[in-house]
Design a protein around this motif. Structure first.
Motif, PDB file in Angstrom:
ATOM      1  N   UNK A  31      47.743 -62.704  36.542  1.00  0.00           N
ATOM      2  CA  UNK A  31      47.890 -61.646  37.541  1.00  0.00           C
ATOM      3  C   UNK A  31      49.320 -61.164  37.626  1.00  0.00           C
ATOM      4  N   UNK A  32      50.255 -62.112  37.504  1.00  0.00           N
ATOM      5  CA  UNK A  32      51.681 -61.753  37.560  1.00  0.00           C
ATOM      6  C   UNK A  32      52.057 -60.894  36.372  1.00  0.00           C
ATOM      7  N   UNK A  33      51.537 -61.235  35.182  1.00  0.00           N
ATOM      8  CA  UNK A  33      51.824 -60.432  33.997  1.00  0.00           C
ATOM      9  C   UNK A  33      51.275 -59.011  34.166  1.00  0.00           C
ATOM     10  N   UNK A  34      50.078 -58.946  34.738  1.00  0.00           N
ATOM     11  CA  UNK A  34      49.500 -57.617  34.955  1.00  0.00           C
ATOM     12  C   UNK A  34      50.329 -56.796  35.922  1.00  0.00           C
ATOM     13  N   UNK A  35      50.812 -57.524  36.982  1.00  0.00           N
ATOM     14  CA  UNK A  35      51.658 -56.823  37.971  1.00  0.00           C
ATOM     15  C   UNK A  35      52.946 -56.335  37.325  1.00  0.00           C
ATOM     16  N   UNK A  36      53.534 -57.190  36.502  1.00  0.00           N
ATOM     17  CA  UNK A  36      54.766 -56.791  35.813  1.00  0.00           C
ATOM     18  C   UNK A  36      54.507 -55.575  34.922  1.00  0.00           C
ATOM     19  N   UNK A  37      53.413 -55.592  34.206  1.00  0.00           N
ATOM     20  CA  UNK A  37      53.097 -54.452  33.339  1.00  0.00           C
ATOM     21  C   UNK A  37      52.875 -53.164  34.169  1.00  0.00           C
ATOM     22  N   UNK A  38      52.174 -53.336  35.316  1.00  0.00           N
ATOM     23  CA  UNK A  38      51.932 -52.164  36.187  1.00  0.00           C
ATOM     24  C   UNK A  38      53.235 -51.617  36.769  1.00  0.00           C
ATOM     25  N   UNK A  39      54.133 -52.591  37.104  1.00  0.00           N
ATOM     26  CA  UNK A  39      55.423 -52.187  37.656  1.00  0.00           C
ATOM     27  C   UNK A  39      56.248 -51.442  36.622  1.00  0.00           C
ATOM     28  N   UNK A  40      56.237 -51.944  35.393  1.00  0.00           N
ATOM     29  CA  UNK A  40      56.978 -51.256  34.322  1.00  0.00           C
ATOM     30  C   UNK A  40      56.391 -49.880  34.084  1.00  0.00           C
ATOM     31  N   UNK A  41      55.055 -49.813  34.096  1.00  0.00           N
ATOM     32  CA  UNK A  41      54.426 -48.516  33.858  1.00  0.00           C
ATOM     33  C   UNK A  41      54.776 -47.516  34.953  1.00  0.00           C
ATOM     34  N   UNK A  42      54.700 -48.033  36.203  1.00  0.00           N
ATOM     35  CA  UNK A  42      54.993 -47.138  37.322  1.00  0.00           C
ATOM     36  C   UNK A  42      56.478 -46.730  37.361  1.00  0.00           C
ATOM     37  N   UNK A  43      57.343 -47.659  36.954  1.00  0.00           N
ATOM     38  CA  UNK A  43      58.779 -47.311  36.894  1.00  0.00           C
ATOM     39  C   UNK A  43      59.037 -46.234  35.860  1.00  0.00           C
ATOM     40  N   UNK A  44      58.324 -46.345  34.730  1.00  0.00           N
ATOM     41  CA  UNK A  44      58.460 -45.282  33.725  1.00  0.00           C
ATOM     42  C   UNK A  44      57.967 -43.942  34.238  1.00  0.00           C
ATOM     43  N   UNK A  45      56.825 -44.037  34.958  1.00  0.00           N
ATOM     44  CA  UNK A  45      56.301 -42.796  35.538  1.00  0.00           C
ATOM     45  C   UNK A  45      57.264 -42.211  36.562  1.00  0.00           C
ATOM     46  N   UNK A  46      57.891 -43.078  37.374  1.00  0.00           N
ATOM     47  CA  UNK A  46      58.852 -42.593  38.394  1.00  0.00           C
ATOM     48  C   UNK A  46      60.052 -41.943  37.751  1.00  0.00           C
ATOM     49  N   UNK A  47      60.552 -42.550  36.682  1.00  0.00           N
ATOM     50  CA  UNK A  47      61.694 -41.932  35.982  1.00  0.00           C
ATOM     51  C   UNK A  47      61.332 -40.555  35.405  1.00  0.00           C
ATOM     52  N   UNK A  48      60.116 -40.465  34.830  1.00  0.00           N
ATOM     53  CA  UNK A  48      59.682 -39.163  34.305  1.00  0.00           C
ATOM     54  C   UNK A  48      59.559 -38.117  35.396  1.00  0.00           C
ATOM     55  N   UNK A  49      58.955 -38.589  36.537  1.00  0.00           N
ATOM     56  CA  UNK A  49      58.812 -37.636  37.643  1.00  0.00           C
ATOM     57  C   UNK A  49      60.170 -37.214  38.200  1.00  0.00           C
ATOM     58  N   UNK A  50      61.129 -38.185  38.259  1.00  0.00           N
ATOM     59  CA  UNK A  50      62.473 -37.853  38.743  1.00  0.00           C
ATOM     60  C   UNK A  50      63.154 -36.851  37.815  1.00  0.00           C
ATOM     61  N   UNK A  51      63.008 -37.083  36.500  1.00  0.00           N
ATOM     62  CA  UNK A  51      63.594 -36.122  35.550  1.00  0.00           C
ATOM     63  C   UNK A  51      62.962 -34.740  35.692  1.00  0.00           C
TER      64      UNK A  51
END
Length: 349
Positions: free
Chosen positions: A25-45
């Motif tokens: 579950x922790x690995x999945x959360x980490x992967x989701x967090x990385x994915x969402x962080x990438x999405x946030x950076x794209x949206x910020x750009x």
């Protein structure tokens, strides 16, 4: 004991399962967090890009708004001018006639004041009368009657004809070189008397010769020579008498300085008179009648003092000067006050 060991084993397996599940579950959360962080950076750009575009669009919009405001002000000005034009075009025909006649009369009044002639005002009043006659509006009959009254008053004023007066002064200037002076008048009359006497003696000689030839031949040579000697003696005595008369003359002199005028002084006197007449002519053309009258009086005084008043040319020049002096006067052209007042009343102003 065996039951305890089995329980511990089950607990251990459960704990391992839970640990494995938590780790997964922790690995999945980490992967989701990385994915969402990438999405946030794209949206910020993307947001930064949109912000820059919004700023550019805001600047363009501000420029367009300023341009639209300038065009709106221009349109408002054009609309005001158009409204004024429509308002001026919407005036009635009577108002147009009244305004046009009043403007023409005021312009003609200014021209009459500048030129000193009543012709511009007479022409404007006649045009106004003709226009009112064509218009045939009962409410403007009062204006037409006022125009007729002002026209009669303006016509009754005698206006100075400056061009005719200038022509008369030019004629006097032309005559100045031919006018005989008092200092040369007596000499001229004396020379004419001598010539007349000589002509009379020359005409009498053939008659005497014919009478001598018709005398009888028996008078003798002596009587013939005596008659010839008597005729010659009479001729000589007459010639001596004429010469003696020319040496002594008794004449009344009203202006002694006129008889003592030298020929070169006579030349400068004529030129001075010409300058005075030219000054009078310029004064007439510039409507300075007082200056013209002063120059004409001085010229007339010099003519009476230095020139022979018995000469027909001197009399003619003096008469021309008197005519010019009698007509060169200031004339005030009357104002068309009745017509202007009638126009104001008809226009409701």
């Amino acid at each position: 004991m065996p039951a305890l060991a089995a329980g511990l084993t089950v607990l251990s397996v459960a704990a391992l399962g839970l640990a494995w599940q938590g780790q997964t579950r922790l690995k999945e959360l980490e992967q989701e967090l990385v994915r969402r962080q990438g999405l946030s950076q794209g949206e910020a750009s993307e947001a930064r890009t949109l912000a820059r575009q919004s700023q550019d669009l805001t600047r363009d919009t501000a420029a367009k708004v300023a341009l639209l405001e300038a065009r709106l002000a221009e349109v408002a000005l054009q609309r005001g001018q158009l409204e004024e034009l429509i308002q001026s075009m919407s005036r009635s025909r009577d108002e147009n006639v009244i305004v046009d006649i009043e403007s023409a009369l005021r312009v003609a009044l200014q021209q009459a004041g500048i030129t000193g002639s009543a012709e511009p005002l007479v022409a404007a009043l006649r045009q106004a009368d003709e226009r009112l006659a064509r218009h045939k509006q009962p409410r403007l009959e009062g204006v037409r009657r006022a125009v007729a009254r002002d026209l009669d008053r303006v016509k009754a004023v005698s206006v100075v004809d400056v061009s005719t007066l200038a022509i008369k002064l030019d004629e006097v200037v032309r005559l100045l070189d031919e006018l005989p002076m008092l200092s040369a008048a007596d000499k001229t009359s004396e020379a004419m008397a001598v010539r007349q006497a000589r002509v009379e003696r020359a005409a009498a000689k053939p008659a005497k010769t014919a009478s001598a030839a018709s005398a009888p031949a028996d008078d003798g040579l002596l009587s013939h020579w005596m008659r010839v000697a008597e005729e010659r003696w009479r001729d000589l005595a007459g010639h001596v008498w004429l010469e003696a008369k020319s040496l002594l003359r008794v004449t009344r002199i009203d202006h002694p300085e006129a008889m003592l005028l030298a020929p070169e002084q006579a030349f400068f006197l004529r030129e001075n008179l010409k300058l005075r007449l030219l000054n009078a002519r310029l004064a007439l053309l510039s409507r300075q009648f007082d200056t013209a009258q002063a120059d004409l009086r001085d010229t007339q005084s010099l003519l009476d003092r230095y020139f022979d008043a018995r000469s027909r040319k001197v009399v003619s020049a003096s008469e021309l000067l008197r005519q010019v002096a009698g007509q060169a006067r200031q004339v005030n052209v009357p104002r068309p006050d009745d017509t202007l007042a009638a126009l104001l009343a008809a226009g409701g102003r």
